[in-house]
Design an enzyme around this catalytic site. Sequence first.
Site, PDB file in Angstrom:
ATOM      1  N   GLU A 117       0.856  -1.178   0.000  1.00  0.00           N
ATOM      2  CA  GLU A 117       0.000   0.000   0.000  1.00  0.00           C
ATOM      3  C   GLU A 117       0.895   1.231   0.000  1.00  0.00           C
ATOM      4  OE1 GLU A 117      -3.765   2.159   2.218  1.00  0.00           O
ATOM      5  OE2 GLU A 117      -2.882   0.386   3.143  1.00  0.00           O
ATOM      6  N   CYS A 163      -6.502   1.324   2.544  1.00  0.00           N
ATOM      7  CA  CYS A 163      -7.471   2.408   2.670  1.00  0.00           C
ATOM      8  C   CYS A 163      -7.499   3.334   1.470  1.00  0.00           C
ATOM      9  CB  CYS A 163      -7.189   3.201   3.942  1.00  0.00           C
ATOM     10  SG  CYS A 163      -7.727   2.370   5.454  1.00  0.00           S
ATOM     11  N   ASN A 215     -12.414  -2.978   0.420  1.00  0.00           N
ATOM     12  CA  ASN A 215     -11.404  -3.039   1.473  1.00  0.00           C
ATOM     13  C   ASN A 215     -11.970  -2.462   2.764  1.00  0.00           C
ATOM     14  OD1 ASN A 215      -8.398  -3.148   2.391  1.00  0.00           O
ATOM     15  ND2 ASN A 215      -9.058  -1.063   2.875  1.00  0.00           N
ATOM     16  N   GLU A 216     -12.160  -3.305   3.758  1.00  0.00           N
ATOM     17  CA  GLU A 216     -12.521  -2.878   5.115  1.00  0.00           C
ATOM     18  C   GLU A 216     -13.784  -2.021   5.191  1.00  0.00           C
ATOM     19  OE1 GLU A 216      -9.360  -1.182   7.362  1.00  0.00           O
ATOM     20  OE2 GLU A 216      -8.011  -2.861   7.064  1.00  0.00           O
TER      21      GLU A 216
END
Length: 826
Positions: free
Chosen positions: A61, A248, A380-381
């Site tokens: 990331e 994120c 994602n999340e």
Amino acid sequence: MTRGRRRRWRLGLGAAVGALLAGTAVTPSAVADDVTDYTVTVDPSRTGATIDDTMYGVFFEDINRAADGGLYAELLQNRSFEYSTADNKAYTPLTAWTVDGTAKVVDDAGRLNARNRTYLSLGAGSTVTNSAYGTGITVVKGGTYDFSVWARGDSTLSVRLSDADGALATAARVATRGGWAKYTATFTATRAGTTGRLSVTSSADTALDMVSLFPRDTYKGRRNGLRKDLAEKVAALKPGFVRFPGGCLVNTGSMAGYDAASGYERKRSYQWKDTVGPVEQRATNANFWGYNQSYGLGYYEYFQFAEDIGAMALPVVPALVTGCGQNRATDDDALLKRHIQDTLDLIEFANGPVTSKWGKLRAEMGHPKSFHLTHLEVGNEENLPEEFFARFTQFRTAVAARYPDVKVISNSGPDDSGSTFDTAWKLNKDARVDMVDEHYYNSPQWFLQNNDRYDTYDRSGPKVFLGEYASLGNKWSNALSEAAYMTGLERNADVVKLASYAPLFARDDTVQWAPDMIWFNDQKSWGSADYEVQKLFMRNVGDQVVPSTGTATPSTLEPITGAVGLSTWATSAAYDDVKVTDADGNALFGDDFSGDAARWTGSGRGSWSVQDGQYVQSDEAAENTMVTAGDPSWRNYDLHVKATKKSGKEGFLVAFGVKDTGNYYWWNLGGWNNTQSAVEQAVNGGKSTLIAKAGTIETGRSYDVDIKVRGRQVTLFLDGQEWGSFKDDKPAEPFRQVVTRDKKTGDLIVKVVNAQDAQARTTVDLGGADVERKATVTTLAAAPDAENSATETPVKPVTSTFDGVADTFSYTFPANSVTFLRLKKD
């Protein structure tokens, strides 16, 4: 052999580590004062789970400047003058640049292209200088560096690479003519330097853009390539997959794409089409982590890197539901359909023939052959499981219809448990999703307690991709706990198909998140203790689990003891009527704040004061402002507090079992941007969630908070109603093992983690396995607080031999160690 701890005379851990560093086998007389006895019993007649070649991988990331200023080898910062306050409040289009003379940044119709909107107008006789990242440009003597610039106008550019002591290379002169065109020059460093600057002087008014300086010596010599030492450290792991680009940054920011008619969108979710094609035509974007990302390292480069290191590429695309605390979902059906089509186009870019639109672009970029994409993750999340899954289903359906061989991976939110996790897993299981991505960052104690997490997962349900995990530290004790946990991942390799520690990189002067696997600055890079554990496991995976059992460590859990505390996180809150009573109702403590708050002590964070008979924390920006009162030896007590949120992002936190600033429990009400409440346990500063539920806290409303502690059982009440309960009675087992077989060599690999200060004298029963007497031993051992750095590497592998293997043999595993015994087939 019976279990138990015995006191013996030994030389101590320092002597053991010295022996390991000398490359000699460690004997029982060279390890530690304490000895705990264990037995490992192997059953080679039975077959355990098959371990895929892709079991362990890496997660990249762009956080901690992992890309620009890191893995991406470009040496200049803000090369296209696109920095903006949208990226960071301190940024301007001239961040990292200084001007001597006249220059201005322009955004008009004369720009280089629609996506590269701003450029520099440099006046005649003026100079612009780039200071790069950190202390400046690092060059090595004799190294070759490629300069390039896009320029417009008739001028002569004088380009210099120098530092305070003078030239680092012979200056170059570049003649520019007419409209926008690319110009190049080459520098050969005449001496080494770490504080270099690149300067461009123009003889006449000239427009400049995409000013670049690249080392010729990139990983595998690729143009627009990767910093060699960082890429080599990843390659040395031999990872099975590379998950990219986040994280994120994938699904945060605006969901819209670039629209030339409406102007440049500087805060949009990561969209792969922004990142391919010629670098001067790629967008830049505000990074979720507070800086700018140039997209010079884009999807093509990620695919290429995965191929170069022999790993499976695993891209992640946004699901049109934001995560990481933003909690928004699009209701724009046309936008959703475009993103779904973008995902189909991505697969075509990776796998399509050169006759297809996107396959042709891949070929034009230098790779006519398919990248053989087999897995793709959506989202994602996300903390809105229903909204996410409704959109995920549309992505999955579209991909299955066009590319049925591509597995589409879902996720279960940002935590290892709680209402979001439970809801997401039920939705995924009911829909028979192929694989679900789990993320969690917990304390070392949690990892030692939860080795059996996947033992009870449904073998017929979706498989698990453990896409992000770490134990919140880079000390050897952190890596030990992760190693112990990885033995459980391997034992359950029929359920856990993929796993990656996260994050991968951190530039040491730009850290938004720690811990990290690989650290670096402009001069060097180093692997953390966690890196050494990951490398040992990745390079010695094996193909099949050989069933084995190991005895446990004797332990006695004491009742929960500790004082009480009040805290806030990015919120102002008021507390009143604090009462602590013992199990018989006798008062232990009370404070109605009718006077001062002299009995409360804190770290100094936040702004605490008594106001109108309440204890108020008024700083909305302050985090973890805990103040405490009472006796750390309290046990079996009831805590009552009145709590009111006054303003801010979250709710309030009430602590119990407080031993010190790093060891406590707290009930976090209205946490995670006021989306859920949870009980978290902190052990040596690292927190784990014990119980969680969705819910919000209302501003201005007074809540009655009651916590009942009995032994290790805790019951929680909110406004008189039982909210939940838990029993913290899982021992943190320090001795873990797993055995695997390498089918290619026939080797049996016995992997043992001993995460305690006592050596582990162990009887190993191989159950008749046919192996040679001599074993190759790889050991990682260090003091628990040891931490690798730019100057010291106390955690590193030591290889030795052990010439005592038999059907049943004894081996003493050093204190605080990870040991792999590779037993060759006889």
